[in-house]
Every structure is written in structure tokens, then in C-alpha cells.
Design an enzyme around this catalytic site. Sequence first.
Site, PDB file in Angstrom:
ATOM      1  N   ASP A 155      54.223  62.663  29.581  1.00  0.00           N
ATOM      2  CA  ASP A 155      54.713  62.189  28.286  1.00  0.00           C
ATOM      3  C   ASP A 155      54.243  60.789  27.938  1.00  0.00           C
ATOM      4  O   ASP A 155      54.051  60.455  26.766  1.00  0.00           O
ATOM      5  CB  ASP A 155      56.241  62.257  28.245  1.00  0.00           C
TER       6      ASP A 155
ATOM      7  N   ARG B 182      56.031  65.659  21.406  1.00  0.00           N
ATOM      8  CA  ARG B 182      55.775  64.224  21.508  1.00  0.00           C
ATOM      9  C   ARG B 182      54.962  63.656  20.338  1.00  0.00           C
ATOM     10  O   ARG B 182      55.269  62.567  19.842  1.00  0.00           O
ATOM     11  CB  ARG B 182      55.090  63.900  22.844  1.00  0.00           C
TER      12      ARG B 182
END
Length: 405
Positions: free
Chosen positions: A126, A97
Site C-alpha cells: 500500500d 488506494r
Amino acid sequence: MKKIKKIVLAYSGGLDTSIIIPWLKENYEGCEVIAVAADVGQGKELSGLEEKAIKTGASKLYIEDLTEEFIEEYIYPTIKAGAVYEGKYLLGTSFARPVIAKRIVEIARKEGADAIAHGCTGKGNDQVRFELTIKAFAPDMEIIAPWRVWDIKSRDEEIDYAEAHNIPLNITRETNYSKDMNIWHLSHEGLDLEDPANEPMYDKILELGVSPEQAPDKATYVTIGFEKGVPTTLNGKKVDAVTMVKELNAVGGANGIGIIDMVENRLVGMKSRGVYETPGGTILYAAHDALETLTLDRDTMHYKKLVAERFAELVYFGQWFTPLREALSAFVDKTQETVTGEVKLKLYKGNVILASVTSPESLYDEDIATFSEDEVYDQKDADGFINLFGLPIKVKALKDLKKNK
């Protein structure tokens, strides 16, 4: 309220981001949506993305190849740290990420965007990982997270929305697992996996390899060479980072390596069950760990285990771009100055078995460690050592004896 004229969307072409483009167009009147797809080694998932993004309302699609950067600047530093979240998870989604979000910020700045949007749910990790990175590089940028504001409540409702808007999907309601794929791993969540009482249907879900039961009856050997903690050679041949991971994924997957079924503690507070496939990563971690047993002194090795746990938390929590992570990496890099050598591993039906380890920096001295006669180690020295090391225990025991008389 500031009018949003241009939005850059973190785009994968999966269920979430496929419906987010038309949703943004509907809810931010007149806005332009620019999609950014990061190639971190997910392969065929990128096929046909541009056509799909444009058809669903994006003005353009960037496809950014970040695979080499991902491995060299995020994966390898994490391997060197020995960081594993909760003893099992090799952080496949977690450290992908930051590299993706960093590039999205760069494109948003280049395009003069007013906001960045992502498809992360309000229940997941996330959303934190993306947004902490955005805050690190664009603290002034507005962030749009549709899952936290729209009326859609489930993946089934997402499919309903997609069907109503004629958005093509590569899944059905029956195969609607939540997946994340990159060169390092493949994760599976949802459906039957939401109940920890259910054994995973490996014959249906595995994509990077086979189950241990289906692996060959004959062992496969691999030899990995490291320089200062970084894997550089495979079976005696120098290879680049991308080739290293791809080839280990292939051989590991074929031997049923790296399948993890775990219930983990998410950052947002809930427990979540998932199945992870990380064949090449499992091999690299095992090899690196074996080499460190030979090349690190005891105190450094033991302290580094403490650092590894904290490092894993930072990665998992999305805190890659923080002073603490950078400081811990500086410590780790210092420890890796002697982590050079070769490790030979035997892969057999899901098991990674150490066959041999050698290093020019080895601290192992056979003359000292031998059970045979030697002229290096004077065993009588142990008397004084034990007397001093055990002195606090002896003093307390003598004190207790006096009390009990």
C-alpha cells in the site's frame, strides 16, 4: 530543512492511523494535522471517527464518500479487463488506494498542506500504491511515512503506544488481525495466518458471509445483465453500481462464495499469506467471464487473457495512473463493445456454477456447432485445413526419417 506546518493524513481510525496523529504532533512541532477518511463502502468502520480524530489531535476530519466512483471508475474497468492477480486475488485493496490517494491530494491542495502522511508499513504494497498516486498528481508534495522512520517495530508496540496516550482502539492483542474493508472485499492478515500451515479459523474471522459448510443446502440463482461489459441489471431489475455490489455481497456471502486463502508475491519482494472475502466480486467476475466466452472471437479472447495478467500486475503494483494502464483500458473497452447479455448463475456452498448465458451479440451458431445433420459446415473442408496446418510438422518428420535411414 523545510518546516512542516500542515499535514494531511490518510485516516481510517484503525490502529496505525490512530497513533499517527499524536506521533505527528510530537515529531513535527506546531504542525496542524488534517485527517481524511475515504468512504469506499466500509460501513460501520466510519462510526465515531470525527470525535476520535479530534480527540487525538487532528484539527478537522474530512469524510469523503467515494464508493460510487470507486466501483464505476476502478472496479468495473478491472472486471472488464478480467484482471486477477496470480490467478486468485480480486484486487480489493489494490484498486481502492488510487481513488483514496487522488482525493487526499485534492484536499491537500485545497488546504495548502506542506505534506501528506499515510499509515502504510514499510513491508507492504500500500505504501507504493499511495505514493505513486501522490506522485502522479502532486510530484512536489512531501510524503511522510511514519512506519519507515519511527522506533515502533510491531503491532504490539503500536498498542503499547496507544495505551500510553489513552487512544481508544476497537481491537485487542488477541484479535489484532490486519484487516482492510471496503464495499468490494475484506482482507485478513497476521496472527495465526502468518503460518501457512495453519488452517484459517473461518468461524472466527469471516464477516461478509459464512463458510461453505455453513451455507444453505439449497442452491440460489442470480441473473446479471451486462451492457458493454458493465453489469447493469440484477435478476431483471436495473440497479446502480453500489446496489449491485451490495446485493451480490449479501447473496454471495450467504452461500459461502468468494473465500480465498492464498500466499501471494508482494511487490516489495516477500511472500505474504492472507484470507480474502470477496463474495459479490467473485460472482461478477464469473458472470463477465461466461458472457465473454459467447461474445468474443477466439483471437481477441486469447490475447485479452495476456492483457488481463499485465493489467492485474499494474493494479496490484499501484500503477493505475500510468500511460500503460490507460492504454490497456482503451484496448479492453474496445473488446467490450459486444459484451452485452444476461448470465444466470447457481450459487451453492461456495461454488459459482454457470446455469445459462444469452446475448444478442453471441458468436455461437448452433447450426454450425451441432452434432446433428447440418447444411452449413462441410466436414470435407477439414482435410485441406489439417494438411496445411500440419505441414510444418510433416516436413520436419519427413526430414527426420531421411536422417535416420
